[in-house]
Design an enzyme around this catalytic site. Sequence first.
Site, PDB file in Angstrom:
ATOM      1  N   HIS A 132      -8.621  11.446   0.826  1.00  0.00           N
ATOM      2  CA  HIS A 132      -7.758  10.082   0.653  1.00  0.00           C
ATOM      3  C   HIS A 132      -6.607  10.446   1.410  1.00  0.00           C
ATOM      4  CE1 HIS A 132      -5.648   6.951  -1.377  1.00  0.00           C
ATOM      5  NE2 HIS A 132      -6.906   6.317  -1.383  1.00  0.00           N
TER       6      HIS A 132
ATOM      7  N   HIS B 245       0.834  -1.140   0.107  1.00  0.00           N
ATOM      8  CA  HIS B 245      -0.055   0.064   0.122  1.00  0.00           C
ATOM      9  C   HIS B 245       0.920   1.085   0.077  1.00  0.00           C
ATOM     10  CE1 HIS B 245      -3.212   2.602   1.665  1.00  0.00           C
ATOM     11  NE2 HIS B 245      -4.011   1.920   0.503  1.00  0.00           N
TER      12      HIS B 245
ATOM     13  N   LYS C 139      -3.961  10.708   4.450  1.00  0.00           N
ATOM     14  CA  LYS C 139      -3.983  10.209   5.750  1.00  0.00           C
ATOM     15  C   LYS C 139      -2.807  10.814   6.679  1.00  0.00           C
ATOM     16  CE  LYS C 139      -5.077   6.376   2.942  1.00  0.00           C
ATOM     17  NZ  LYS C 139      -5.330   6.605   1.554  1.00  0.00           N
TER      18      LYS C 139
ATOM     19  N   LYS D  11       3.115   4.413  -0.937  1.00  0.00           N
ATOM     20  CA  LYS D  11       3.058   5.325  -1.873  1.00  0.00           C
ATOM     21  C   LYS D  11       4.259   6.206  -1.776  1.00  0.00           C
ATOM     22  CE  LYS D  11      -1.869   5.146  -2.218  1.00  0.00           C
ATOM     23  NZ  LYS D  11      -2.134   3.741  -1.212  1.00  0.00           N
TER      24      LYS D  11
END
Length: 628
Positions: free
Chosen positions: A501, A272, A503, A274
């Site tokens: 989106h 996950h 976090k 990025k």
Amino acid sequence: MADLLVGHLVPFSNHVQEDASIPKIPLSRGRNSIGRNSAPSLTDKRLSRNHLSLSADASSADLVVEGSNPVVVTSGNDRKKLYHKESMTIRDGDIIELIPGQYIFQYRKLCGDSYEKSSNGEEKAEESSRKRSHQLECGENGSNLKRFKGEVEGKSDDGGGRVEAIRHFRVPKDKLPQTFRLLNVQGLPPWANTSCVSIKDVIQGDILFAVLSNYMVDLDWLIPACPTVAKIPHVLVVHGEGDGTLDYMKRKKPANWILHKPPLPISFGTHHSKAMLLVYPRGVRIIVHTANLIFVDWNNKSQGLWMQDFPWKDQSNPSKGCGFEHDLIDYLSALKWPEFSVNLPTLGTFNINPGFFKKFDYSSAAVRLIASVPGYHTGNNMKKWGHMKLRTVLQECTFDKEFRKSPLAYQFSSLGSLDEKWMAELAHSMSSGFSDDKTPLGPGEPRIIWPTVEDVRCSIEGYAAGNAVPSPAKNVDKDFLKKYWARWKASHTGRCRAMPHIKTFTRYSGQKLAWFLLTSANLSKAAWGALQKNNSQLMIRSYEDKSEESDNSESRRNKLVTLNWQGNRNTDSSSEVITLPVPYELPPQPYTTQDVPWSWDRRYTKKDVYGQVWPRQVQLYAAALQDS
């Protein structure tokens, strides 16, 4: 007999100034229907033909929402969203948003002798309206306009004076590594994208080699959206795609691209993370961000990134590794990509493995990297990953005493299956650190910033935005979570309707931040890890990456503040004030009894701003992958 004219709806621009180019909407005594095509400026299909009704008399008007989409009214100190068939009485100077943030009008009644028949009194009414305009700006009801103007412009008045919006956020190039930036959102007013970035701002220049790490990768969007990426001689894509999309990527990728999916030793884990590592003739650019490599993530949502450029080490006098370097190399080593060789013009041939990235000088790093990798971690390895890594880093930091027992904010876009024991475990890590007198900061009370059903329904994307907030009702509806819920409010950055989106996790006191974490990690055990076997083992399912900045520094203590901080930057020469564009408002506002947290597996029949219901099909890739 002609109707008696009693007032007007006066149009305002998005800059909250009267828009003389758009005709006022006259209001007659009695019932007035306002909606699509009732005025030349009202053609948007999100407006119902009978969007609202106004029953007006000489002193006030009763407003009723007739259409399916909400209307917002600012009256006095209250800004209230009204839904279908809800009503309220509006008064002189109140502000009406036919769609939240758009089609803005001010209700102005006519005064005393100014009432005229609408068939022949327009000229006198116009003159009265012009006089009233000045009175409303300067008089008692001008507070409505001033307050609304502040909200639209990203300013508010909370008793502490005017608060600047993101429009004032400017960062000198030499200070960029010390902050982070938000991504551009299409369709927002220009001020809301001040100092924000697009993918072209990030991937630019004479890149020799790139590592693109992500969960979802849409090649059909990425390459046209950022043509520079197609010119990079060597690209390694570390991804989390499934078999169908992966097969498509293998057929469509440029020949010089290498695809790698890291090993997932524990079921239900994902890659996950990025991030981007861009190698240049003069050094490397490290980027940690929150957006999948797909169109909607880089255009329609609230997202963020941190990046910093680092030079090549002086090979004749190489510097020792620092905390940031150790963080980075440890994480890259866990990815286990197949080693390969590349020739970098003027620099030579290199084997591309984690050790290659030791060739850069990270001594100027302004953050620490907090990563998660899947596995059962024991011994010293427990402190290298997940929330235990964050705990370890924070325990090395000293903070101002004002952060003792100060609250925590958790903001993310997917909620795992949680329990109170694990929430306490995570809060223990998040609350770590010491004050100046070497006493622990103590536990902080967390709030979970999470969009409501109405936030999603009325967002830029409508219900489609909920596809990227993928939490089922069984996770969201747990009773113990109710005390944590807080609203996504982002007026000062213009992002109330751009669903998050991004976090982020932070500890704050007022508008000051002890530390701030930008991450790919949602609130889940899979992402942060869970202690097992009497706290002797940390189990993590997924790969995640995070950049953490604190107000602690070996040479001087930085002061981290939000955009809404109003202190004096010049009072203490021993510390530097670093403004972080935190997209949401602090302190977060708790849910009201009317607020319902979004869950994506429920059915919602109340139509969104595009006339759609939920569930519905959402296409995330430029191509439908039909030939996969």
